[in-house]
Write an enzyme that holds these catalytic residues in place. Structure first.
Site, mmCIF file in Angstrom:
data_model
loop_
_atom_site.group_PDB
_atom_site.id
_atom_site.type_symbol
_atom_site.label_atom_id
_atom_site.label_comp_id
_atom_site.label_asym_id
_atom_site.label_seq_id
_atom_site.Cartn_x
_atom_site.Cartn_y
_atom_site.Cartn_z
ATOM 1 N N THR A 13 0.807 -1.227 0.000
ATOM 2 C CA THR A 13 0.000 0.000 0.000
ATOM 3 C C THR A 13 0.834 1.268 0.000
ATOM 4 O O THR A 13 0.470 2.259 -0.629
ATOM 5 C CB THR A 13 -0.930 -0.001 1.247
ATOM 6 O OG1 THR A 13 -1.821 -1.106 1.124
ATOM 7 C CG2 THR A 13 -1.736 1.267 1.360
ATOM 8 N N ASP A 58 1.355 -6.738 -4.581
ATOM 9 C CA ASP A 58 0.498 -6.712 -3.409
ATOM 10 C C ASP A 58 1.017 -7.888 -2.591
ATOM 11 O O ASP A 58 1.216 -8.981 -3.131
ATOM 12 C CB ASP A 58 -0.955 -6.936 -3.826
ATOM 13 C CG ASP A 58 -1.906 -6.839 -2.656
ATOM 14 O OD1 ASP A 58 -2.783 -5.970 -2.681
ATOM 15 O OD2 ASP A 58 -1.775 -7.644 -1.692
ATOM 16 N N SER A 60 -0.148 -9.998 -0.785
ATOM 17 C CA SER A 60 -0.904 -11.251 -0.775
ATOM 18 C C SER A 60 -0.420 -12.182 -1.893
ATOM 19 O O SER A 60 -0.717 -13.376 -1.884
ATOM 20 C CB SER A 60 -2.408 -10.998 -0.870
ATOM 21 O OG SER A 60 -2.676 -10.048 -1.854
ATOM 22 N N THR A 90 1.351 -4.890 4.075
ATOM 23 C CA THR A 90 1.158 -5.343 5.456
ATOM 24 C C THR A 90 0.557 -6.749 5.543
ATOM 25 O O THR A 90 0.753 -7.444 6.537
ATOM 26 C CB THR A 90 0.228 -4.379 6.223
ATOM 27 O OG1 THR A 90 -1.007 -4.276 5.517
ATOM 28 C CG2 THR A 90 0.856 -3.012 6.370
ATOM 29 N N THR A 161 2.567 -10.289 14.323
ATOM 30 C CA THR A 161 1.422 -10.768 13.557
ATOM 31 C C THR A 161 0.540 -9.565 13.218
ATOM 32 O O THR A 161 0.517 -8.591 13.978
ATOM 33 C CB THR A 161 0.681 -11.870 14.361
ATOM 34 O OG1 THR A 161 -0.199 -12.554 13.498
ATOM 35 C CG2 THR A 161 -0.101 -11.333 15.533
ATOM 36 N N GLN A 272 -4.633 -21.159 18.981
ATOM 37 C CA GLN A 272 -5.398 -20.120 18.285
ATOM 38 C C GLN A 272 -5.403 -18.819 19.085
ATOM 39 O O GLN A 272 -5.726 -17.765 18.552
ATOM 40 C CB GLN A 272 -6.845 -20.570 18.086
ATOM 41 C CG GLN A 272 -6.979 -21.670 17.074
ATOM 42 C CD GLN A 272 -8.399 -22.205 16.953
ATOM 43 O OE1 GLN A 272 -9.363 -21.561 17.350
ATOM 44 N NE2 GLN A 272 -8.523 -23.388 16.396
ATOM 45 N N CYS A 273 -5.070 -18.916 20.379
ATOM 46 C CA CYS A 273 -4.996 -17.686 21.180
ATOM 47 C C CYS A 273 -3.687 -16.992 20.821
ATOM 48 O O CYS A 273 -2.626 -17.615 20.895
ATOM 49 C CB CYS A 273 -4.951 -17.991 22.672
ATOM 50 S SG CYS A 273 -6.252 -19.079 23.232
HETATM 51 N N1 ASP Z 1 -2.891 -5.590 0.261
HETATM 52 C C1 ASP Z 1 -1.799 -4.740 0.705
HETATM 53 C C2 ASP Z 1 -0.538 -5.561 0.691
HETATM 54 O O1 ASP Z 1 -0.333 -6.361 1.557
HETATM 55 C C3 ASP Z 1 -2.096 -4.209 2.056
HETATM 56 C C4 ASP Z 1 -1.033 -3.279 2.611
HETATM 57 O O2 ASP Z 1 0.010 -3.068 2.096
HETATM 58 O O3 ASP Z 1 -1.301 -2.729 3.694
HETATM 59 O O4 ASP Z 1 0.259 -5.427 -0.217
#
Ligand code: ASP
Length: 335
Positions: A13, A58, A60, A90, A161, A272-273
């Site tokens: 981002t 990105d 992801s 992120t 995390t 999971q906690c």
């Molecule tokens: N979808 C974006 C990424 O991880 C989110 C971000 O950067 O905050 O590249």
């Protein structure tokens, strides 16, 4: 003498612009924007060089090959630079920071990941402080490991995390204190140090090992996962309830776990906690996991457990060596 920082822009981002389909990463325009920031020509700002990834991602879309590319980039500039700042999305930043913390063996220079929730070109962007503080911390001589700087805190990378999809303090380090809290000054906290490097810096590339993360839930039908757990996957991070508990531990699950174990699949149990640690055998509901000698993931994050499995498998170690090392603290990733 001024420190020299290598600023690596992978996407995310911080450098994105609007498009018809939503935010997408941009290249040249972003670099121009960066260089135009008055802080970049301030006398106290470190010297820097920039490396821009192609394609910009990105986060992801980040995969094992992208971690390797990042590792190679850092290794190629390791001797020439005093520190590294990695601009990264992120969404998977905690995974990449965990991966690099293992991949960069005997690391003694700072590698600080950062990014933002709002693109840098927008008025309210959080990217400006994240980037400038990360650059100053990378030049401070006080950081010697892979970290995430975000929202006023410097966190150990493999303890972090993502907490918030839209808050400015997007990351937490639930089982380990922040290394730095940023106020008027950077306040370095006294935290247990990670194990010391034992030799020369070395890059351990990762192989794309078939691994999985399975989150248990009430009513889970483990038989549906039997094939992947026993045949397809070499390692599974099992996100259990509480201190390591799973449904059907005494009955349905046991033969499947036994089969997975016999097949050589390494099962790492974490909770999971977000806070606290696994303690296998403290309840009957986790005893089956103890019986098949599953790995006690302690207080590792899922991101760190997964990255550590990639790392240890990529080193070509035996199953028993991997299990043993998973329960040891290699990079400050577990208490
Ligand atoms: N979808 C974006 C990424 O991880 C989110 C971000 O950067 O905050 O590249």
């Amino acid at each position: 003498m001024k420190k020299k920082i290598c600023l690596i822009y992978t996407g995310g981002t911080i450098g994105m612009v609007h498009s018809e389909k939503g935010y997408v990463p941009s290249g040249e325009g972003f670099l121009k924007l960066l260089r135009g920031l008055p802080e970049f020509s301030h006398p106290d700002f470190p010297d820097y060089e920039t490396i821009v990834f192609s394609p910009l991602l990105d986060s992801s879309d980040m995969a094992v090959t992208d971690w390797n590319k990042l590792g190679r980039t850092i290794a190629s500039r390791y001797a020439a630079c005093d520190g590294f700042v990695v601009l990264h999305g992120t969404d998977t930043m905690a995974y990449s920071a965990s991966a690099l913390s293992f991949m960069l063996e005997n690391l003694e220079k700072p590698v600080i990941f950062t990014g933002s929730q709002i693109p840098l070109y927008e008025l309210r962007s959080d990217g400006r402080d994240n980037l400038i503080s990360a650059m100053l911390l990378a030049a401070s001589d006080k950081v010697h490991e892979v970290c995430i700087y975000f929202g006023g805190q410097l966190l150990r990378g493999n303890r972090s995390t993502k907490l918030s999809a839209d808050g400015m303090r997007a990351f937490i380090s639930p089982n380990f204190p922040a290394l730095v809290n940023s106020g008027i000054n950077f306040q370095f906290t006294r935290v247990p140090t990670r194990p010391s490097p034992e030799g020369a810096f070395r890059l351990q590339l990762f192989e794309n090992i078939p691994l999985g993360v399975i989150k248990v839930f009430p009513g889970i039908r483990f038989e549906l996962f039997e094939n992947i757990m026993t045949e397809s996957l070499k390692g599974v991070v099992l996100e259990s309830f509480g201190a390591g508990n799973i449904p059907g531990a005494q009955t349905a699950l046991l033969p499947i776990l036994q089969k997975a174990h016999d097949h050589g699949t390494i099962i790492v149990v974490r909770s999971q906690c977000p806070e606290g640690k696994v303690n296998l055998g403290s309840y009957a509901a986790s005893s089956a996991l103890k019986e098949i000698s599953a790995v006690d993931g302690g207080d590792m994050t899922t991101e760190a457990a997964l990255a550590k499995l990639y790392y240890l498998f990529s080193k070509g170690l035996s199953s028993s060596e991997i299990k043993w090392l998973m329960e040891l603290n290699l990079r400050g990733e577990r208490s």
